[in-house]
Design an enzyme around this catalytic site. Structure first.
Site, short mmCIF file in Angstrom:
data_model
loop_
_atom_site.label_atom_id
_atom_site.label_comp_id
_atom_site.label_asym_id
_atom_site.label_seq_id
_atom_site.Cartn_x
_atom_site.Cartn_y
_atom_site.Cartn_z
N HIS A 103 6.61 -5.79 7.18
CA HIS A 103 7.85 -5.02 7.01
C HIS A 103 8.53 -5.34 5.68
O HIS A 103 9.72 -5.16 5.54
CB HIS A 103 8.85 -5.34 8.14
CG HIS A 103 8.47 -4.81 9.47
ND1 HIS A 103 7.44 -5.32 10.21
CD2 HIS A 103 8.99 -3.79 10.21
CE1 HIS A 103 7.34 -4.66 11.36
NE2 HIS A 103 8.28 -3.73 11.38
N GLU B 131 3.38 8.27 12.39
CA GLU B 131 3.57 8.35 10.94
C GLU B 131 2.61 9.33 10.29
O GLU B 131 2.99 10.12 9.43
CB GLU B 131 3.44 6.97 10.29
CG GLU B 131 4.62 6.05 10.54
CD GLU B 131 4.55 5.33 11.89
OE1 GLU B 131 3.52 5.47 12.59
OE2 GLU B 131 5.52 4.62 12.24
#
Lengths: 342, 336
Positions: free
Chosen positions: A143, A74
Site C-alpha cells: 500500500h 480493479e
C-alpha cells in the site's frame, strides 16, 4: 517553504487556502457541474467519501449515477472506464491505492494506452486515473509503492505527479481536457498539505515543469513529495552558501526537457530526487536526457540520483523512512555535489 | 405474416424479410471467402504475422448482429474477422489492413488482431483474451448515461470465460443493469485446451446464474437459433432490463492460428463439425422455406467471390504507411 517561483504565471483568479485533497475535490466538482459526460468511478468513493476522503460528499451533490461505487474489481472497473471513455464519457477512475493498479495493468497498458494507435487514430481514450501513491503511512509493502515510472514507460499514457494543491487541481482539470489517458499520481502524505488554490476553472499544463526555487550552484530535479523535501534542504543549503535550484518535474511523461536542460546548463550540477525505486527509475531517464544533450558539456560533476531503496517499503517506521530519500540525504548529496569538480 | 406460418417455422424465417435473410447468407459467404482469401494471401507471403480464422463460425457472427444497427456497438476478439464483416465493414479496407496498408481500417498499425470499424460500431478486435469484456461494459455504461439507446454486443470465446475480466465484467453489467449482451462463442478449445479440461461447468451459459442474468446455450451453427436468442437478449438490453449471456456452440475448422498442428483434436471430430456447415444449413433453410432458389444462392456466393477478389486487388495496390510516421496516433495531439 518557498513556493512562489513557478515558471508559469499564476492564474488571475482569487485564491484561497485549500488542502491538496480539497483542491482535487474542487476540480472534480467543477468538472461534474460543467460537463454531463464526467463520471467518477472507484471503490468506496460514494457515501464513504473515498479511502482518503478525496471524493468526500460529491455523491450527495451528483448522485450515485455519476459518483459510481465500483465493486472491488480493479481490472474490470478500469476496463469499464476505458470503454466508457472510448464511447463518449469522461470517466475519472480512482484506484484506492495505486498499488492496486497492478491488478489492472492489462486494461491500462494493453488497452487504454494502445487502442488509439492500434486503430490508426480512429478513437481516443480520454480517461483519467487517479493513483494515491507513496510511503510514509505505515501501510507497508502493498500500500506504499511509487510505481509511476512503470506507467511512464508506456507510450500512449501521460503521467503527472502534482506536488501542490494548486497543481493537483490544475493538472486534474487539464487531464480532463486531454483526449488521451492521463494517470495522476497523488502522494498520500500530501493530501492534507495546505496551499493557495485559485478559485474556479484553470489548467496547469501537462508536460511543463515548474522551477520552485531559483539557484545557481546545483539543480535538484524532484517529483511529488520530494519537491518539498528538496525545498527544505535548499533552505538549509542557502545558509551554507549553496544556492540550489529546485525543479518540480510535475509531468514525467512527457518530460519537460527544456526546463531541466536549461537549469543544468545554468548550474552545471544535477541531483535527481524521487521516491520510486532508484534503479531504472525517473532519475535514470533524467540523467540520460542530460547525458545525451549539449547540457552534458556544462556538467562540472557526475550526476547524482537519490531514489527509493532496493527493497519493498517496510513496516517499521525507522525502516520505512530509511527506504526513501529524506532531507538529510538530500543535504548530504547536495553538499558533496556542490563541492565536487570533474 | 408470422401468424400464418406453420408452427415449426424457424424463428429467422418468421422474423426477417427474404431480402434480409438473403443479405445475411451473403454476409456468411463473404466471411467464408474473406477467411479463405486471407489464408491464401498468408500462404503466398502477402500477409505477415499470424491470423485466427473463423471458418465454420459464420452463423454465430452474422446471427448475433442481426438485431443491431450502426449505432450499436460490438467488441470483438482475436478471431474477429467475421464479427467485423457481420457488423458491416468494407472487406476492401479489411484486406488493406491485413496487407499493412495506409488505406486499411487501422492504417496498417493494427492488422488482423486489432481489426476495427468504429464508424460501424465495431470497437475493435482484441489481442488479449477477455480484454474486450470490461470495455463492452464501459460502452454500455456510456449508452445508458448518455441515453443513446445503443446496445453493445460483446463477443468472446470459451477461453475468456476463465479470465477474471469475464467475471468482473458480467458482475458490473448486472449490478448496473447495463445494455450489453455477452456472446460466448464456444468453439470447444482455448487454443489446444478443451473446455472439458479448462472449465468447471459443463455449460458456460450457466455462469450467468452467478450474475443474476439470463443465460442460454444455442446451436451456434444454426443461424436461426443464434438470431432468436440474440433477438430476445438485445430486446431485453434495449428495454433497460439488463445484460444476458448467450453461449453459441460452434467450431473452427482451421487451427487456432497459423502455428497450430492440430494435435489435440481428431480428424473425425473436425469432419463431424464440417458436416454441420452453418452456411449449407442456412442455404438449405432458405430453399426449404421458399426464400431463395439454388440459382439465387449460387449468385450470392459468386457475388461474394467477386467482392473478395476486388478487395484483395484494392489491398495490393494500396500505399504503405510512411516509416517517418511510425509514432503518429500514439497521442491525439503529437507529443515530443
Amino acid at each position: 517553504m518557498n513556493m512562489d517561483a513557478g515558471t508559469l504565471a499564476r492564474p488571475e483568479q482569487e485564491t484561497r487556502e485549500l488542502s491538496y485533497a480539497e483542491a482535487i475535490r474542487e476540480a472534480m466538482d467543477i468538472a461534474l457541474a460543467a460537463d454531463e459526460r464526467v463520471v467518477l468511478m472507484g471503490e468506496d468513493i460514494g457515501v464513504y467519501g473515498g479511502a482518503f476522503q478525496v471524493t468526500g460528499d460529491l455523491v450527495h451533490k451528483y448522485g450515485t449515477d455519476r459518483v459510481i461505487d465500483t465493486p472491488i474489481s480493479e481490472l474490470g472497473g478500469a476496463g469499464v472506464a476505458v470503454g466508457a471513455a472510448m464511447t463518449g464519457l469522461r470517466p475519472i477512475f480512482e484506484f484506492q491505492f495505486s498499488d492496486f493498479a497492478t491488478l489492472a495493468m492489462e486494461q491500462i497498458v494493453n488497452q487504454a494506452a494502445k487502442v488509439r494507435y492500434m486503430l490508426g487514430g480512429a478513437v481516443s481514450v480520454p480517461v483519467v486515473m487517479r493513483m494515491p501513491a507513496g510511503s510514509g503511512t505505515g501501510a507497508a509493502a502493498q500500500h506504499s509503492q511509487s510505481l509511476e515510472a512503470w506507467f511512464a514507460h508506456v507510450p500512449g499514457l501521460k503521467v503527472v505527479q502534482p506536488s501542490t494543491p494548486e497543481d493537483a487541481k490544475g493538472l486534474l482539470l487539464a487531464a480532463l481536457e486531454d483526449p488521451d489517458p492521463v494517470l495522476i499520481f497523488e502522494h498520500k502524505l500530501l493530501y492534507k498539505m495546505k496551499g493557495e488554490v485559485p478559485a474556479g476553472h484553470y489548467l496547469t499544463p501537462i508536460g511543463k515543469a515548474a522551477i520552485r526555487r531559483k539557484g545557481t550552484d546545483l539543480t535538484i530535479v524532484a517529483t511529488s513529495i520530494m519537491v518539498h523535501k528538496a525545498l527544505e534542504a535548499a533552505q538549509t543549503l542557502a545558509g551554507e552558501g549553496i544556492e540550489a535550484e529546485v525543479v518540480d518535474l510535475r509531468t514525467i511523461r512527457p518530460i519537460d526537457r527544456e526546463t531541466v536542460l536549461g537549469s543544468v546548463r545554468k548550474t552545471s550540477r544535477l541531483l535527481c530526487v524521487y521516491e520510486g525505486v532508484k534503479t531504472l527509475g525517473i532519475g535514470a531517464e533524467i540523467s540520460a536526457m542530460v547525458a545525451e544533450s549539449d547540457a552534458f558539456d556544462y556538467l562540472d560533476a557526475p550526476i547524482v540520483r537519490l531514489g527509493g531503496a532496493e527493497c519493498p517499503i517496510p513496516y517499521n517506521p525507522d525502516l520505512e523512512r530509511a527506504a526513501v530519500p529524506q532531507v538529510p540525504d538530500i543535504l548530504q548529496a547536495a553538499r558533496a555535489l556542490a563541492g565536487e569538480r570533474v | 405474416m408470422p401468424d400464418l406460418l406453420p408452427e415449426n417455422t424457424p424463428f429467422a424465417i418468421a422474423r426477417y424479410t427474404p431480402d434480409e435473410l438473403k443479405a445475411a447468407l451473403r454476409k456468411m459467404y463473404l466471411i467464408r471467402k474473406f477467411e479463405e482469401g486471407a489464408e491464401e494471401s498468408y500462404t503466398r507471403g502477402l500477409i505477415h504475422g499470424t491470423m485466427h480464422l473463423s471458418i465454420g463460425q459464420e452463423a454465430s457472427a452474422v446471427g448475433a448482429c442481426m438485431a443491431l444497427g450502426d449505432a450499436d456497438k460490438i467488441t470483438s476478439t482475436h478471431r474477429g474477422h467475421g464479427h467485423c464483416v457481420a457488423k458491416g465493414a468494407d472487406v476492401s479496407r479489411m484486406f488493406a489492413e491485413f496487407f499493412g496498408k495506409e488505406s486499411g481500417y487501422c492504417r496498417g498499425r493494427g492488422g488482423s488482431m486489432h481489426i476495427a470499424d468504429v464508424e460501424k460500431g465495431n470497437l475493435g478486435a482484441n489481442g488479449i483474451v477477455g480484454g474486450g469484456l470490461p470495455i463492452a461494459v464501459g460502452a454500455a455504461l456510456s449508452a445508458k448515461r448518455l441515453g443513446t439507446g445503443a446496445v453493445t454486443v460483446c463477443f468472446f470465446g470459451d477461453g475468456a470465460n476463465n479470465e477474471g475480466a469475464f467475471h468482473e465484467a458480467l458482475n458490473m453489467a448486472a449490478i448496473w443493469k447495463l445494455p450489453v449482451v455477452f456472446v460466448c462463442e464456444n468453439n470447444k478449445y482455448g487454443m489446444s485446451t478443451s473446455t472439458e479440461r479448462s472449465t468447471a461447468v459443463r455449460r458456460i451459459a450457466t455462469r450467468a446464474d452467478a450474475y443474476a442474468m439470463p443465460g442460454v446455450t444455442v446451436d451456434g451453427n444454426d443461424f436461426s437459433a443464434v438470431s432468436e436468442a440474440m433477438d430476445a437478449a438485445v430486446a431485453r438490453a434495449r428495454a433497460g432490463e439488463g445484460p444476458s449471456l448467450v453461449e453459441s456452440m460452434t467450431y473452427r475448422w482451421r487451427g487456432h492460428s497459423k502455428s497450430d498442428r492440430n494435435r489435440y483434436r481428431s480428424k473425425e471430430e473436425i469432419a463431424d463439425w464440417m458436416a454441420r456447415d452453418p452456411i449449407t444449413r442456412m442455404a438449405d433453410m432458405l430453399v426449404e422455406h421458399g426464400i431463395a432458389t439454388r440459382e439465387e444462392i449460387a449468385g450470392l456466393e459468386a457475388g461474394a467471390d467477386r467482392e473478395i477478389a476486388e478487395a484483395i486487388e484494392f489491398a495490393k495496390t494500396g500505399e504503405n504507411p510512411k516509416v517517418a510516421e511510425v509514432t503518429r496516433d500514439v497521442y491525439t495531439e503529437a507529443v515530443q
